[in-house]
Design a protein around this motif. Sequence first.
Motif, PDB file in Angstrom:
ATOM      1  N   GLY A  20       0.853  -1.197   0.000  1.00 19.52           N
ATOM      2  CA  GLY A  20       0.000   0.000   0.000  1.00 19.52           C
ATOM      3  C   GLY A  20       0.881   1.236   0.000  1.00 19.52           C
ATOM      4  N   ASN A  22       1.316   3.704  -2.004  1.00 17.58           N
ATOM      5  CA  ASN A  22       0.843   4.955  -2.571  1.00 17.58           C
ATOM      6  C   ASN A  22       1.920   5.547  -3.486  1.00 17.58           C
ATOM      7  OD1 ASN A  22      -0.081   8.095  -2.280  1.00 17.58           O
ATOM      8  ND2 ASN A  22      -1.780   6.665  -2.232  1.00 17.58           N
ATOM      9  N   ASP A  42       0.942  -1.252  -4.733  1.00 17.91           N
ATOM     10  CA  ASP A  42      -0.312  -0.553  -4.430  1.00 17.91           C
ATOM     11  C   ASP A  42      -1.346  -0.964  -5.457  1.00 17.91           C
ATOM     12  OD1 ASP A  42      -0.872   2.181  -2.564  1.00 17.91           O
ATOM     13  OD2 ASP A  42      -2.329   1.795  -4.164  1.00 17.91           O
ATOM     14  N   ILE A  43      -2.590  -0.926  -5.050  1.00 17.75           N
ATOM     15  CA  ILE A  43      -3.663  -1.336  -5.959  1.00 17.75           C
ATOM     16  C   ILE A  43      -4.026  -0.216  -6.934  1.00 17.75           C
ATOM     17  CG2 ILE A  43      -5.691  -0.563  -4.627  1.00 17.75           C
ATOM     18  CD1 ILE A  43      -6.745  -3.520  -5.139  1.00 17.75           C
ATOM     19  N   SER A  44      -3.553   0.985  -6.655  1.00 16.78           N
ATOM     20  CA  SER A  44      -3.892   2.131  -7.492  1.00 16.78           C
ATOM     21  C   SER A  44      -2.841   2.329  -8.594  1.00 16.78           C
ATOM     22  CB  SER A  44      -3.977   3.396  -6.631  1.00 16.78           C
ATOM     23  OG  SER A  44      -3.825   4.541  -7.441  1.00 16.78           O
ATOM     24  N   ARG A  92      -0.391  -4.058  -7.452  1.00 16.07           N
ATOM     25  CA  ARG A  92      -0.731  -5.373  -6.888  1.00 16.07           C
ATOM     26  C   ARG A  92      -1.832  -5.228  -5.858  1.00 16.07           C
ATOM     27  NH1 ARG A  92       1.048 -10.178  -9.071  1.00 16.07           N
ATOM     28  NH2 ARG A  92       2.716  -9.471 -10.391  1.00 16.07           N
ATOM     29  N   ASP A  93      -2.630  -6.265  -5.746  1.00 18.97           N
ATOM     30  CA  ASP A  93      -3.622  -6.313  -4.681  1.00 18.97           C
ATOM     31  C   ASP A  93      -2.937  -6.877  -3.438  1.00 18.97           C
ATOM     32  OD1 ASP A  93      -5.699  -6.720  -2.951  1.00 18.97           O
ATOM     33  OD2 ASP A  93      -6.980  -7.766  -4.385  1.00 18.97           O
ATOM     34  N   ALA A  94      -2.925  -6.096  -2.377  1.00 20.69           N
ATOM     35  CA  ALA A  94      -2.253  -6.486  -1.143  1.00 20.69           C
ATOM     36  C   ALA A  94      -2.842  -7.755  -0.546  1.00 20.69           C
ATOM     37  CB  ALA A  94      -2.367  -5.351  -0.129  1.00 20.69           C
ATOM     38  N   GLU A  95      -4.041  -8.109  -0.967  1.00 21.38           N
ATOM     39  CA  GLU A  95      -4.664  -9.312  -0.413  1.00 21.38           C
ATOM     40  C   GLU A  95      -4.288 -10.561  -1.204  1.00 21.38           C
ATOM     41  OE1 GLU A  95      -8.618  -8.710   1.528  1.00 21.38           O
ATOM     42  OE2 GLU A  95      -8.673  -6.972   0.203  1.00 21.38           O
ATOM     43  N   SER A 110       1.707   0.123   6.226  1.00 22.30           N
ATOM     44  CA  SER A 110       1.471   1.431   6.834  1.00 22.30           C
ATOM     45  C   SER A 110       0.137   1.988   6.352  1.00 22.30           C
ATOM     46  CB  SER A 110       2.620   2.388   6.462  1.00 22.30           C
ATOM     47  OG  SER A 110       2.320   3.696   6.872  1.00 22.30           O
ATOM     48  N   ASN A 111      -0.785   2.129   7.261  1.00 22.72           N
ATOM     49  CA  ASN A 111      -2.107   2.694   6.957  1.00 22.72           C
ATOM     50  C   ASN A 111      -2.845   1.926   5.872  1.00 22.72           C
ATOM     51  OD1 ASN A 111      -1.982   4.796   8.811  1.00 22.72           O
ATOM     52  ND2 ASN A 111      -0.784   6.065   7.410  1.00 22.72           N
ATOM     53  N   VAL A 112      -2.742   0.629   5.918  1.00 19.46           N
ATOM     54  CA  VAL A 112      -3.427  -0.147   4.882  1.00 19.46           C
ATOM     55  C   VAL A 112      -4.250  -1.305   5.470  1.00 19.46           C
ATOM     56  CG1 VAL A 112      -1.465  -1.652   4.321  1.00 19.46           C
ATOM     57  CG2 VAL A 112      -3.108  -1.110   2.551  1.00 19.46           C
ATOM     58  N   ARG A 115      -7.791  -0.782   5.357  1.00 17.58           N
ATOM     59  CA  ARG A 115      -8.271  -0.412   4.026  1.00 17.58           C
ATOM     60  C   ARG A 115      -8.572  -1.634   3.166  1.00 17.58           C
ATOM     61  NH1 ARG A 115      -9.291   3.278   6.150  1.00 17.58           N
ATOM     62  NH2 ARG A 115      -8.696   5.452   5.954  1.00 17.58           N
ATOM     63  N   VAL A 116      -8.237  -2.830   3.685  1.00 15.68           N
ATOM     64  CA  VAL A 116      -8.439  -4.021   2.857  1.00 15.68           C
ATOM     65  C   VAL A 116      -9.767  -4.699   3.203  1.00 15.68           C
ATOM     66  CG1 VAL A 116      -5.969  -4.409   2.484  1.00 15.68           C
ATOM     67  CG2 VAL A 116      -7.114  -5.522   4.415  1.00 15.68           C
TER      68      VAL A 116
HETATM   69  C1  LIG Z   1      -4.026   5.505   3.534  1.00 16.40           C
HETATM   70  S1  LIG Z   1      -2.983   5.126   2.148  1.00 16.40           S
HETATM   71  C2  LIG Z   1      -1.425   4.787   2.955  1.00 16.40           C
HETATM   72  C3  LIG Z   1      -0.239   5.130   2.086  1.00 16.40           C
HETATM   73  C4  LIG Z   1       1.116   4.897   2.725  1.00 16.40           C
HETATM   74  N1  LIG Z   1       1.355   3.489   3.011  1.00 16.40           N
HETATM   75  C5  LIG Z   1       1.267   5.733   3.951  1.00 16.40           C
HETATM   76  O1  LIG Z   1       1.344   5.187   5.052  1.00 16.40           O
HETATM   77  O2  LIG Z   1       1.312   6.944   3.800  1.00 16.40           O
HETATM   78  C6  LIG Z   1      -3.592   3.509   1.740  1.00 16.40           C
HETATM   79  C7  LIG Z   1      -2.972   2.982   0.465  1.00 16.40           C
HETATM   80  O3  LIG Z   1      -3.280   1.609   0.371  1.00 16.40           O
HETATM   81  C8  LIG Z   1      -3.657   1.330  -0.957  1.00 16.40           C
HETATM   82  N2  LIG Z   1      -4.510   0.134  -0.935  1.00 16.40           N
HETATM   83  C9  LIG Z   1      -5.770  -0.005  -0.456  1.00 16.40           C
HETATM   84  N3  LIG Z   1      -6.215  -1.259  -0.635  1.00 16.40           N
HETATM   85  C10 LIG Z   1      -5.215  -1.937  -1.225  1.00 16.40           C
HETATM   86  C11 LIG Z   1      -5.067  -3.267  -1.687  1.00 16.40           C
HETATM   87  N4  LIG Z   1      -6.036  -4.177  -1.567  1.00 16.40           N
HETATM   88  N5  LIG Z   1      -3.906  -3.599  -2.264  1.00 16.40           N
HETATM   89  C12 LIG Z   1      -2.893  -2.709  -2.405  1.00 16.40           C
HETATM   90  N6  LIG Z   1      -2.982  -1.427  -2.001  1.00 16.40           N
HETATM   91  C13 LIG Z   1      -4.119  -1.041  -1.420  1.00 16.40           C
HETATM   92  C14 LIG Z   1      -4.366   2.583  -1.443  1.00 16.40           C
HETATM   93  O4  LIG Z   1      -4.385   2.661  -2.853  1.00 16.40           O
HETATM   94  C15 LIG Z   1      -3.512   3.658  -0.781  1.00 16.40           C
HETATM   95  O5  LIG Z   1      -2.448   4.048  -1.612  1.00 16.40           O
END
Ligand SMILES: C[S@@+](CC[C@H](N)C(=O)[O-])C[C@H]1O[C@@H](n2cnc3c(N)ncnc32)[C@H](O)[C@@H]1O
Length: 196
Positions: A20, A22, A42-44, A92-95, A110-112, A115-116
């Motif tokens: 994740g 970003n 990151d998925i984006s 990539r999908d983190a899952e 970090s902060n992810v 979010r999954v």
């Molecule tokens: C809140 S941001 C955190 C960014 C960075 N890690 C930080 O701590 O500043 C969450 C990030 O996780 C990514 N993300 C969310 N779901 C994800 C997934 N399933 N696979 C990969 N990345 C993912 C989002 O695209 C976003 O860039």
Amino acid sequence: MLRECTVRAGTDVARALDVGCNVGGLSYALSEWVGDQVVGVDISPRAVDVAKAVARNRGGTFHVAEQGPFTREVRIRLNRAASRADLAYEVRDAERLRGFAIGFDAVVLSNVLDRVNDPTAYLGQFLDSADVLRSGGLLMVACPWSWEPRFSHPDAWLGSAGGQGPQRPRPEGDPQVRLRARRGGGPAWCAPAEPA
Ligand SMILES: C[S@@+](CC[C@H](N)C(=O)[O-])C[C@H]1O[C@@H](n2cnc3c(N)ncnc32)[C@H](O)[C@@H]1O
């Protein structure tokens, strides 16, 4: 903090994975001290494009979404001398990291985590085998614990909404972890699609 832990634990970190990532701020910080390679996923696709452009050009000017149609201009300049490890970024999908990410010495979430779709299965990728994170490797999880139904179903949230504090991740062998891992980490629940 992770660097301090590696020193205390006597763990050599040649390869680190930033999940994740970003636009790659943390990956870049890791590359200042990790030995050989830092991989950010990151998925984006947009975030990964920006991360790659920043690494290639040692900086750049970008517009990040703020709220609704509003964006903010961000300028980034990297210190050429600072980066030690190679930096690579991938969409990539983190899952679904198994098979792609193999035997990293350190993994940073970090902060992810909040979010999954399925946080328990997501953590299981690092806890229940040495596929992604090698045995003896370090896992760092930073999470504001801000769970939202648009990311994961409330049943999947870790910790108690009743104020009892976060629960520990389910241990290796926990049936829920195994069941979800067997499903391939697939979504247990999906939020309604956002309007295009
Ligand atoms: C809140 S941001 C955190 C960014 C960075 N890690 C930080 O701590 O500043 C969450 C990030 O996780 C990514 N993300 C969310 N779901 C994800 C997934 N399933 N696979 C990969 N990345 C993912 C989002 O695209 C976003 O860039």
